[in-house]
Design a protein around this motif. Structure first.
Motif, PDB file in Angstrom:
ATOM      1  N   ASN A 302       0.850  -1.184   0.000  1.00 39.98           N
ATOM      2  CA  ASN A 302       0.000   0.000   0.000  1.00 39.98           C
ATOM      3  C   ASN A 302       0.888   1.235   0.000  1.00 39.98           C
ATOM      4  OD1 ASN A 302      -2.530  -1.529   0.433  1.00 39.98           O
ATOM      5  ND2 ASN A 302      -1.671  -1.899   2.462  1.00 39.98           N
ATOM      6  N   GLY A 303       0.479   2.274  -0.710  1.00 33.80           N
ATOM      7  CA  GLY A 303       1.276   3.486  -0.685  1.00 33.80           C
ATOM      8  C   GLY A 303       0.803   4.526  -1.681  1.00 33.80           C
ATOM      9  N   LEU A 304       1.285   5.742  -1.490  1.00 33.15           N
ATOM     10  CA  LEU A 304       0.942   6.851  -2.367  1.00 33.15           C
ATOM     11  C   LEU A 304       1.638   6.709  -3.716  1.00 33.15           C
ATOM     12  CD1 LEU A 304       1.180   9.807   0.174  1.00 33.15           C
ATOM     13  CD2 LEU A 304      -0.898   8.703  -0.683  1.00 33.15           C
ATOM     14  N   ARG A 305       1.069   7.346  -4.708  1.00 31.82           N
ATOM     15  CA  ARG A 305       1.622   7.280  -6.058  1.00 31.82           C
ATOM     16  C   ARG A 305       1.379   8.608  -6.776  1.00 31.82           C
ATOM     17  NH1 ARG A 305       0.407   2.887 -10.777  1.00 31.82           N
ATOM     18  NH2 ARG A 305       0.179   4.327 -12.510  1.00 31.82           N
ATOM     19  N   ALA A 306       2.400   9.122  -7.440  1.00 35.03           N
ATOM     20  CA  ALA A 306       2.299  10.338  -8.246  1.00 35.03           C
ATOM     21  C   ALA A 306       2.789  10.029  -9.652  1.00 35.03           C
ATOM     22  CB  ALA A 306       3.118  11.465  -7.639  1.00 35.03           C
ATOM     23  N   THR A 307       2.011  10.439 -10.667  1.00 37.86           N
ATOM     24  CA  THR A 307       2.305  10.116 -12.059  1.00 37.86           C
ATOM     25  C   THR A 307       2.346  11.382 -12.903  1.00 37.86           C
ATOM     26  OG1 THR A 307       1.160   7.993 -11.851  1.00 37.86           O
ATOM     27  CG2 THR A 307       1.531   8.796 -14.073  1.00 37.86           C
ATOM     28  N   ALA A 308       3.301  11.447 -13.829  1.00 35.25           N
ATOM     29  CA  ALA A 308       3.356  12.547 -14.799  1.00 35.25           C
ATOM     30  C   ALA A 308       3.746  11.966 -16.151  1.00 35.25           C
ATOM     31  CB  ALA A 308       4.368  13.601 -14.375  1.00 35.25           C
ATOM     32  N   GLY A 309       3.084  12.453 -17.231  1.00 34.39           N
ATOM     33  CA  GLY A 309       3.397  11.920 -18.541  1.00 34.39           C
ATOM     34  C   GLY A 309       2.863  12.781 -19.657  1.00 34.39           C
ATOM     35  N   MET A 310       3.074  12.315 -20.883  1.00 33.16           N
ATOM     36  CA  MET A 310       2.589  13.028 -22.054  1.00 33.16           C
ATOM     37  C   MET A 310       2.174  12.041 -23.132  1.00 33.16           C
ATOM     38  SD  MET A 310       6.196  14.553 -23.547  1.00 33.16           S
ATOM     39  CE  MET A 310       5.413  15.156 -25.045  1.00 33.16           C
ATOM     40  N   ARG A 311       1.257  12.499 -23.971  1.00 27.71           N
ATOM     41  CA  ARG A 311       0.738  11.668 -25.053  1.00 27.71           C
ATOM     42  C   ARG A 311       0.825  12.432 -26.359  1.00 27.71           C
ATOM     43  NH1 ARG A 311      -5.435   9.423 -25.106  1.00 27.71           N
ATOM     44  NH2 ARG A 311      -5.926  11.299 -26.317  1.00 27.71           N
ATOM     45  N   LEU A 312       1.374  11.802 -27.388  1.00 24.75           N
ATOM     46  CA  LEU A 312       1.457  12.380 -28.719  1.00 24.75           C
ATOM     47  C   LEU A 312       0.269  11.877 -29.528  1.00 24.75           C
ATOM     48  CD1 LEU A 312       3.034  14.004 -30.851  1.00 24.75           C
ATOM     49  CD2 LEU A 312       4.287  11.891 -31.382  1.00 24.75           C
ATOM     50  N   GLY A 315      -3.679  11.941 -35.065  1.00 22.69           N
ATOM     51  CA  GLY A 315      -5.012  11.576 -35.514  1.00 22.69           C
ATOM     52  C   GLY A 315      -5.637  10.647 -34.482  1.00 22.69           C
ATOM     53  N   PRO A 316      -6.194   9.524 -34.923  1.00 21.82           N
ATOM     54  CA  PRO A 316      -6.777   8.591 -33.958  1.00 21.82           C
ATOM     55  C   PRO A 316      -5.737   7.755 -33.199  1.00 21.82           C
ATOM     56  CG  PRO A 316      -6.986   7.707 -36.167  1.00 21.82           C
ATOM     57  CD  PRO A 316      -6.433   9.106 -36.316  1.00 21.82           C
ATOM     58  N   ILE A 317      -4.493   7.788 -33.662  1.00 20.11           N
ATOM     59  CA  ILE A 317      -3.429   6.991 -33.037  1.00 20.11           C
ATOM     60  C   ILE A 317      -2.699   7.832 -31.991  1.00 20.11           C
ATOM     61  CG2 ILE A 317      -1.279   5.725 -33.441  1.00 20.11           C
ATOM     62  CD1 ILE A 317      -2.292   5.159 -36.280  1.00 20.11           C
ATOM     63  N   TYR A 318      -2.338   7.228 -30.882  1.00 21.73           N
ATOM     64  CA  TYR A 318      -1.558   7.948 -29.883  1.00 21.73           C
ATOM     65  C   TYR A 318      -0.384   7.094 -29.401  1.00 21.73           C
ATOM     66  CZ  TYR A 318      -3.827   5.137 -26.212  1.00 21.73           C
ATOM     67  OH  TYR A 318      -4.274   4.105 -25.424  1.00 21.73           O
ATOM     68  N   ILE A 319       0.661   7.787 -28.979  1.00 21.97           N
ATOM     69  CA  ILE A 319       1.819   7.182 -28.332  1.00 21.97           C
ATOM     70  C   ILE A 319       2.000   7.894 -27.001  1.00 21.97           C
ATOM     71  CG2 ILE A 319       4.304   6.727 -28.483  1.00 21.97           C
ATOM     72  CD1 ILE A 319       4.016   7.020 -31.535  1.00 21.97           C
ATOM     73  N   SER A 320       2.156   7.157 -25.928  1.00 18.37           N
ATOM     74  CA  SER A 320       2.204   7.774 -24.606  1.00 18.37           C
ATOM     75  C   SER A 320       3.383   7.268 -23.791  1.00 18.37           C
ATOM     76  CB  SER A 320       0.903   7.498 -23.834  1.00 18.37           C
ATOM     77  OG  SER A 320       0.750   6.109 -23.599  1.00 18.37           O
ATOM     78  N   GLY A 321       3.744   8.046 -22.805  1.00 22.60           N
ATOM     79  CA  GLY A 321       4.785   7.646 -21.859  1.00 22.60           C
ATOM     80  C   GLY A 321       4.609   8.394 -20.555  1.00 22.60           C
ATOM     81  N   ASP A 322       4.771   7.701 -19.438  1.00 18.27           N
ATOM     82  CA  ASP A 322       4.673   8.377 -18.145  1.00 18.27           C
ATOM     83  C   ASP A 322       5.539   7.670 -17.119  1.00 18.27           C
ATOM     84  OD1 ASP A 322       2.938   6.335 -16.647  1.00 18.27           O
ATOM     85  OD2 ASP A 322       1.549   6.888 -18.244  1.00 18.27           O
ATOM     86  N   TYR A 323       5.777   8.374 -16.023  1.00 20.34           N
ATOM     87  CA  TYR A 323       6.620   7.859 -14.940  1.00 20.34           C
ATOM     88  C   TYR A 323       5.891   8.064 -13.626  1.00 20.34           C
ATOM     89  CZ  TYR A 323      10.953   6.642 -12.516  1.00 20.34           C
ATOM     90  OH  TYR A 323      11.898   6.015 -11.753  1.00 20.34           O
ATOM     91  N   SER A 324       5.873   7.024 -12.799  1.00 17.97           N
ATOM     92  CA  SER A 324       5.179   7.077 -11.508  1.00 17.97           C
ATOM     93  C   SER A 324       6.169   6.916 -10.372  1.00 17.97           C
ATOM     94  CB  SER A 324       4.114   5.984 -11.413  1.00 17.97           C
ATOM     95  OG  SER A 324       3.094   6.179 -12.366  1.00 17.97           O
ATOM     96  N   LEU A 325       6.091   7.825  -9.415  1.00 20.52           N
ATOM     97  CA  LEU A 325       6.876   7.724  -8.188  1.00 20.52           C
ATOM     98  C   LEU A 325       6.042   6.987  -7.158  1.00 20.52           C
ATOM     99  CD1 LEU A 325       8.339  11.353  -8.014  1.00 20.52           C
ATOM    100  CD2 LEU A 325       9.493   9.288  -8.809  1.00 20.52           C
ATOM    101  N   GLN A 326       6.565   5.875  -6.651  1.00 17.70           N
ATOM    102  CA  GLN A 326       5.894   5.057  -5.647  1.00 17.70           C
ATOM    103  C   GLN A 326       6.962   4.197  -4.984  1.00 17.70           C
ATOM    104  OE1 GLN A 326       3.017   2.927  -8.030  1.00 17.70           O
ATOM    105  NE2 GLN A 326       4.577   1.849  -9.184  1.00 17.70           N
ATOM    106  N   SER A 327       6.553   3.218  -4.199  1.00 12.98           N
ATOM    107  CA  SER A 327       7.544   2.390  -3.505  1.00 12.98           C
ATOM    108  C   SER A 327       8.513   1.747  -4.484  1.00 12.98           C
ATOM    109  CB  SER A 327       6.835   1.309  -2.684  1.00 12.98           C
ATOM    110  OG  SER A 327       6.065   1.896  -1.652  1.00 12.98           O
ATOM    111  N   TYR A 328       7.996   1.217  -5.601  1.00 12.05           N
ATOM    112  CA  TYR A 328       8.807   0.726  -6.709  1.00 12.05           C
ATOM    113  C   TYR A 328       8.429   1.601  -7.902  1.00 12.05           C
ATOM    114  CZ  TYR A 328       9.688  -3.737  -4.219  1.00 12.05           C
ATOM    115  OH  TYR A 328      10.063  -4.691  -3.320  1.00 12.05           O
TER     116      TYR A 328
END
Length: 340
Positions: A302-312, A315-328
């Protein structure tokens, strides 16, 4: 086509879950059964903990790439790969700190044994059952993840569909049919709900960003065959590990679209519970009666989690990436199609 994609992704899952066929052949976790039921349970628990914790955090990734809900019957379908980074401190454990009643580590002399993600270090244990009955056995080595997989962690692939259902609310579904690889079978099913909360706040409902809340749940079930490590007292019952993982994620989300890019973030809470039970009939000592379902393990993260990312958005297609700070910490990359 979709089933084929799920099966291909599941191979990645099967080599990273704690009871995978790869782990079974190279790590031989069933060797711990030679220590007797009580001590084997403690040793298995310590050996598997980093993988189970890492996998559970991985399956809480990939739930969102925007805070904006679909219109009714709008949808998206996406594939994500979640890479969980396991701290190097989790590469070893000390058996003498587990409270073992009849088993001790006799090599290596430094008292450290590898976990499943740790180095390929040979270990030797001896168990004293009393009355002159002893067992000397080799413990499982680590899979040396950093060397073999070039990452100190685990990968958790997901395939997910989202559809707008009512009043800026999305229903999300992730699913994989049962797949077998070696001695392991595994499947998972997950549901999530994303709801736009900005529409309920008069002071900000017309501001140019999206604000929502997300609740996601994933259930993973599987088995791994343990037959052959110690004799069976009842051959009609399979000697195996049965495991169930329940992963919850609750996050507040915010996103802003600028031209072709959507920036998104979230803050919330992970809650994961895993049960791993050794079931079947086992004879741990020649003169002792068989023991049924001897080991029950439980893990909670159990634990808190913070996420930040961006999506390109292409058109209808997207590519995304994000990073989450948590225990792992968690890195997620994704590819999908969306129609609003």
């Amino acid at each position: 086509m979709m089933r084929s994609l799920l099966q291909k992704l599941s191979i990645l899952l099967l080599i990273t879950l704690p009871f995978a066929g790869h782990a079974q052949t190279e790590s031989d976790i069933g060797k711990f059964l030679n220590a007797g039921a009580d001590d084997a349970g403690k040793l298995m628990n310590a050996y598997l903990t980093p993988m189970i914790e890492g996998t559970s955090y991985g399956f809480n990734g990939g739930w969102f790439t925007t805070a904006k809900a679909h219109k009714t019957l709008g949808f998206d379908i996406g594939v994500s790969m979640n890479a969980v980074f396991i701290p190097s401190s989790k590469n070893t454990f000390r058996p003498d700190e587990l409270g073992l009643s009849q088993t001790r580590l006799i090599s290596p002399l430094d008292g450290n044994a590898p976990t499943i993600v740790g180095p390929k270090t040979a270990t030797t244990y001896v168990s004293d059952f009393g009355g002159g009955s002893t067992a000397r056995f080799s413990g499982p080595e680590g899979l040396d993840f950093k060397e073999n997989f070039k990452i100190s962690g685990v990968l958790a692939p997901t395939v997910q569909v989202g559809v707008g259902i009512y009043k800026n609310t999305d229903l999300k579904i992730r699913w994989m049919p049962e797949v077998k690889a070696g001695v392991t079978k595994v499947k998972y099913l997950g549901f999530g709900v994303l709801h736009d909360v900005k529409q309920h706040i008069p002071g900000i409902k017309h501001l140019p960003f999206d604000l929502s809340v997300l609740v996601g749940y994933t259930n993973i079930k599987g088995t791994t065959n343990l037959a052959g490590y110690v004799p069976s007292g009842d051959a009609s019952r399979a000697q195996q590990i049965e495991y169930t993982m329940n992963a919850w994620l609750m996050q507040a989300l915010i996103s802003k679209k600028l031209a072709m890019v959507t920036f998104y973030g979230g803050f919330g809470y992970n809650a994961v519970k895993t049960k791993a039970n050794v079931t079947g009939s086992y004879v741990f000592e020649a003169s002792a009666p068989a023991v049924s379902d001897p080991i029950a393990m439980s893990f909670k993260n159990n634990g808190l989690r913070a996420t930040a990312g961006m999506r390109l958005n292409l058109g209808p297609i997207y590519i995304s990436g994000d990073y989450s700070l948590q225990s792992y910490n968690l890195l997620t990359v994704g590819l999908g199609v969306t129609l609003r």
